[in-house]
Design a protein around this motif. Structure first.
Motif, PDB file in Angstrom:
ATOM      1  N   ALA A   1      76.748  42.249  57.872  1.00  0.00           N
ATOM      2  CA  ALA A   1      77.352  41.045  57.315  1.00  0.00           C
ATOM      3  C   ALA A   1      78.229  40.402  58.376  1.00  0.00           C
ATOM      4  O   ALA A   1      78.753  41.088  59.254  1.00  0.00           O
ATOM      5  CB  ALA A   1      78.172  41.370  56.067  1.00  0.00           C
TER       6      ALA A   1
ATOM      7  N   THR B   1      79.704  33.085  55.119  1.00  0.00           N
ATOM      8  CA  THR B   1      79.224  34.460  55.201  1.00  0.00           C
ATOM      9  C   THR B   1      77.707  34.532  55.327  1.00  0.00           C
ATOM     10  O   THR B   1      76.984  33.614  54.945  1.00  0.00           O
ATOM     11  CB  THR B   1      79.657  35.268  53.969  1.00  0.00           C
ATOM     12  OG1 THR B   1      79.116  34.642  52.789  1.00  0.00           O
ATOM     13  CG2 THR B   1      81.160  35.327  53.855  1.00  0.00           C
ATOM     14  N   ASN B   2      77.268  35.668  55.865  1.00  0.00           N
ATOM     15  CA  ASN B   2      75.844  35.925  55.998  1.00  0.00           C
ATOM     16  C   ASN B   2      75.625  37.422  55.804  1.00  0.00           C
ATOM     17  O   ASN B   2      76.451  38.236  56.269  1.00  0.00           O
ATOM     18  CB  ASN B   2      75.328  35.497  57.375  1.00  0.00           C
ATOM     19  CG  ASN B   2      73.820  35.510  57.439  1.00  0.00           C
ATOM     20  OD1 ASN B   2      73.135  34.980  56.575  1.00  0.00           O
ATOM     21  ND2 ASN B   2      73.284  36.150  58.466  1.00  0.00           N
ATOM     22  N   TYR B   3      74.546  37.795  55.120  1.00  0.00           N
ATOM     23  CA  TYR B   3      74.297  39.206  54.812  1.00  0.00           C
ATOM     24  C   TYR B   3      72.863  39.600  55.159  1.00  0.00           C
ATOM     25  O   TYR B   3      71.934  38.792  55.057  1.00  0.00           O
ATOM     26  CB  TYR B   3      74.504  39.467  53.311  1.00  0.00           C
ATOM     27  CG  TYR B   3      75.913  39.244  52.833  1.00  0.00           C
ATOM     28  CD1 TYR B   3      76.311  38.014  52.323  1.00  0.00           C
ATOM     29  CD2 TYR B   3      76.848  40.280  52.892  1.00  0.00           C
ATOM     30  CE1 TYR B   3      77.607  37.808  51.890  1.00  0.00           C
ATOM     31  CE2 TYR B   3      78.142  40.085  52.446  1.00  0.00           C
ATOM     32  CZ  TYR B   3      78.512  38.853  51.950  1.00  0.00           C
ATOM     33  OH  TYR B   3      79.804  38.653  51.509  1.00  0.00           O
TER      34      TYR B   3
ATOM     35  N   ASP C   1      69.458  41.309  54.177  1.00  0.00           N
ATOM     36  CA  ASP C   1      68.779  41.327  52.881  1.00  0.00           C
ATOM     37  C   ASP C   1      69.019  42.643  52.150  1.00  0.00           C
ATOM     38  O   ASP C   1      69.114  42.668  50.916  1.00  0.00           O
ATOM     39  CB  ASP C   1      67.275  41.107  53.073  1.00  0.00           C
ATOM     40  CG  ASP C   1      66.933  39.679  53.448  1.00  0.00           C
ATOM     41  OD1 ASP C   1      65.810  39.447  53.943  1.00  0.00           O
ATOM     42  OD2 ASP C   1      67.793  38.792  53.261  1.00  0.00           O
ATOM     43  N   SER C   2      69.137  43.721  52.898  1.00  0.00           N
ATOM     44  CA  SER C   2      69.262  45.043  52.287  1.00  0.00           C
ATOM     45  C   SER C   2      70.588  45.256  51.566  1.00  0.00           C
ATOM     46  O   SER C   2      70.709  46.183  50.762  1.00  0.00           O
ATOM     47  CB  SER C   2      69.077  46.129  53.350  1.00  0.00           C
ATOM     48  OG  SER C   2      70.043  45.992  54.366  1.00  0.00           O
TER      49      SER C   2
ATOM     50  N   LYS D   1      72.522  42.398  50.283  1.00  0.00           N
ATOM     51  CA  LYS D   1      72.877  41.232  49.456  1.00  0.00           C
ATOM     52  C   LYS D   1      73.060  41.646  48.001  1.00  0.00           C
ATOM     53  O   LYS D   1      72.261  42.391  47.447  1.00  0.00           O
ATOM     54  CB  LYS D   1      71.779  40.170  49.570  1.00  0.00           C
ATOM     55  CG  LYS D   1      71.831  39.354  50.838  1.00  0.00           C
ATOM     56  CD  LYS D   1      70.724  38.302  50.864  1.00  0.00           C
ATOM     57  CE  LYS D   1      70.786  37.496  52.152  1.00  0.00           C
ATOM     58  NZ  LYS D   1      69.671  36.509  52.236  1.00  0.00           N
ATOM     59  N   GLY D   2      74.145  41.137  47.424  1.00  0.00           N
ATOM     60  CA  GLY D   2      74.429  41.448  46.037  1.00  0.00           C
ATOM     61  C   GLY D   2      75.200  42.743  45.841  1.00  0.00           C
ATOM     62  O   GLY D   2      75.673  43.021  44.742  1.00  0.00           O
ATOM     63  N   ARG D   3      75.322  43.537  46.906  1.00  0.00           N
ATOM     64  CA  ARG D   3      76.054  44.812  46.800  1.00  0.00           C
ATOM     65  C   ARG D   3      77.293  44.833  47.692  1.00  0.00           C
ATOM     66  O   ARG D   3      78.308  45.440  47.340  1.00  0.00           O
ATOM     67  CB  ARG D   3      75.130  45.971  47.201  1.00  0.00           C
ATOM     68  CG  ARG D   3      73.899  46.113  46.337  1.00  0.00           C
ATOM     69  CD  ARG D   3      73.125  47.408  46.667  1.00  0.00           C
ATOM     70  NE  ARG D   3      72.640  47.439  48.036  1.00  0.00           N
ATOM     71  CZ  ARG D   3      72.963  48.385  48.908  1.00  0.00           C
ATOM     72  NH1 ARG D   3      73.773  49.382  48.569  1.00  0.00           N
ATOM     73  NH2 ARG D   3      72.439  48.357  50.138  1.00  0.00           N
TER      74      ARG D   3
ATOM     75  N   THR E   1      80.262  42.794  50.084  1.00  0.00           N
ATOM     76  CA  THR E   1      80.995  41.540  50.227  1.00  0.00           C
ATOM     77  C   THR E   1      81.899  41.621  51.447  1.00  0.00           C
ATOM     78  O   THR E   1      82.716  42.544  51.549  1.00  0.00           O
ATOM     79  CB  THR E   1      81.841  41.239  48.987  1.00  0.00           C
ATOM     80  OG1 THR E   1      80.996  41.179  47.828  1.00  0.00           O
ATOM     81  CG2 THR E   1      82.553  39.905  49.149  1.00  0.00           C
TER      82      THR E   1
END
Length: 115
Positions: free
Chosen positions: A49, A57-59, A61-62, A64-66, A68
């Protein structure tokens, strides 16, 4: 010269949470983008991230959503809140920061997620 010190790693069960912190110190005028990377045994270091000085921000794919990422510019600190951890998140996590167009690395903190 900028020094980065990461902390917050540890051993956690799958589904658990950890919060990593990375504090920058030294002759800092203004930090640019900051980020977290990780490296598992036998793998290359990968970006997890990143966050700009303005908060964009940028994450991966593995995560994302988990995960921050956030930062406190007044404290020269970047955080990584990691929720719903999986065994495949096990790695050494490194923080990175840009300052005067140079990239600086922290020493790494181990995150181990047991199944």
């Amino acid at each position: 010269q900028v020094q980065l010190v990461a902390s917050g790693g540890g051993l956690v069960q799958a589904g658990g949470s950890l919060r990593l912190s990375c504090v920058a110190s030294g002759s800092i005028f203004r930090l640019g983008a900051m980020g977290w990377y990780r490296q598992a045994p036998g793998n290359q270091r990968e970006s997890v991230a990143s966050i700009t000085s303005g908060g964009n921000t940028n994450y991966a794919d593995s995560v994302k959503g988990r995960f921050t990422i956030s930062r406190d510019n007044a404290k020269n600190t970047v955080y990584l809140q990691m929720n719903s951890l999986k065994p495949e998140d096990t790695a050494v996590y490194y923080c990175n920061a840009l300052h005067n167009q140079y990239g600086y690395w922290g020493q790494g903190t181990q995150v181990t997620v047991s199944s």
